[in-house]
Design a protein around this motif. Structure first.
Motif, PDB file in Angstrom:
ATOM      1  N   ARG A  88      37.606  42.359  27.419  1.00 45.23           N
ATOM      2  CA  ARG A  88      38.044  40.996  27.732  1.00 45.23           C
ATOM      3  C   ARG A  88      39.445  40.747  27.183  1.00 45.23           C
ATOM      4  O   ARG A  88      40.266  40.094  27.816  1.00 45.23           O
ATOM      5  CB  ARG A  88      37.046  39.982  27.160  1.00 45.23           C
ATOM      6  N   THR A  89      39.743  41.296  26.005  1.00 45.72           N
ATOM      7  CA  THR A  89      41.075  41.179  25.417  1.00 45.72           C
ATOM      8  C   THR A  89      42.108  41.855  26.310  1.00 45.72           C
ATOM      9  O   THR A  89      43.185  41.306  26.564  1.00 45.72           O
ATOM     10  CB  THR A  89      41.090  41.784  24.001  1.00 45.72           C
ATOM     11  N   SER A  90      41.793  43.025  26.827  1.00 45.09           N
ATOM     12  CA  SER A  90      42.690  43.724  27.745  1.00 45.09           C
ATOM     13  C   SER A  90      42.932  42.890  29.006  1.00 45.09           C
ATOM     14  O   SER A  90      44.070  42.744  29.459  1.00 45.09           O
ATOM     15  CB  SER A  90      42.100  45.083  28.119  1.00 45.09           C
ATOM     16  N   ALA A  91      41.866  42.349  29.560  1.00 46.03           N
ATOM     17  CA  ALA A  91      41.998  41.506  30.763  1.00 46.03           C
ATOM     18  C   ALA A  91      42.875  40.290  30.481  1.00 46.03           C
ATOM     19  O   ALA A  91      43.691  39.897  31.321  1.00 46.03           O
ATOM     20  CB  ALA A  91      40.616  41.072  31.251  1.00 46.03           C
ATOM     21  N   PHE A  92      42.736  39.714  29.310  1.00 43.20           N
ATOM     22  CA  PHE A  92      43.562  38.571  28.906  1.00 43.20           C
ATOM     23  C   PHE A  92      45.033  38.987  28.801  1.00 43.20           C
ATOM     24  O   PHE A  92      45.917  38.305  29.320  1.00 43.20           O
ATOM     25  CB  PHE A  92      43.056  38.026  27.567  1.00 43.20           C
ATOM     26  N   LEU A  93      45.298  40.115  28.162  1.00 47.07           N
ATOM     27  CA  LEU A  93      46.680  40.583  27.992  1.00 47.07           C
ATOM     28  C   LEU A  93      47.351  40.902  29.328  1.00 47.07           C
ATOM     29  O   LEU A  93      48.561  40.786  29.458  1.00 47.07           O
ATOM     30  CB  LEU A  93      46.719  41.797  27.061  1.00 47.07           C
ATOM     31  N   PHE A  94      46.561  41.299  30.320  1.00 47.47           N
ATOM     32  CA  PHE A  94      47.105  41.606  31.647  1.00 47.47           C
ATOM     33  C   PHE A  94      47.094  40.397  32.579  1.00 47.47           C
ATOM     34  O   PHE A  94      47.441  40.507  33.743  1.00 47.47           O
ATOM     35  CB  PHE A  94      46.350  42.779  32.275  1.00 47.47           C
ATOM     36  N   GLY A  95      46.677  39.225  32.072  1.00 43.01           N
ATOM     37  CA  GLY A  95      46.729  38.007  32.863  1.00 43.01           C
ATOM     38  C   GLY A  95      45.614  37.840  33.878  1.00 43.01           C
ATOM     39  O   GLY A  95      45.723  37.000  34.767  1.00 43.01           O
TER      40      GLY A  95
END
Length: 104
Positions: A47-54
């Motif tokens: 989820r953190t990765s998805a957040f960082l990629f917008g």
């Protein structure tokens, strides 16, 4: 997230040689997903990765289960942080995906 937190996050992600998965190397929660702590709050790595990629606008899952804001894996690798392996869905879509993959 601060630049230091972002750098710390990516330092725990490894690109696998025989796969397109970017696998989390840090802590793993009881459900098998990567976990990390930021400012005394626990989050899942994918989820953190998805957040960082917008792909999503919050590090926490939506309170409303009907909202499309849940991060699902195409690759079915719980440790994967590759945003190209994600799709965004509702809680019911997440549950149906888990059934289809034999998880529930």
């Amino acid at each position: 997230m601060t630049p230091l937190q972002v750098a710390r996050f990516w330092s725990k992600v490894r690109v696998l040689k025989n796969s397109d998965c970017w696998e989390w190397q840090g802590s793993i929660g009881s459900a098998g997903y990567g976990t990390l702590t930021l400012a005394r709050q626990s989050y899942v790595a994918h989820r953190t990765s998805a957040f960082l990629f917008g792909l999503i606008d919050s590090l926490t899952a939506p309170a409303d289960p009907k909202v499309k804001g849940f991060v699902l894996h195409k690759c079915d690798n719980r440790k994967c942080c590759n945003p190209y392996h994600f799709f965004i869905g509702s809680l019911s879509e997440n549950t149906l995906d888990a059934y289809a993959k034999g998880r529930l």
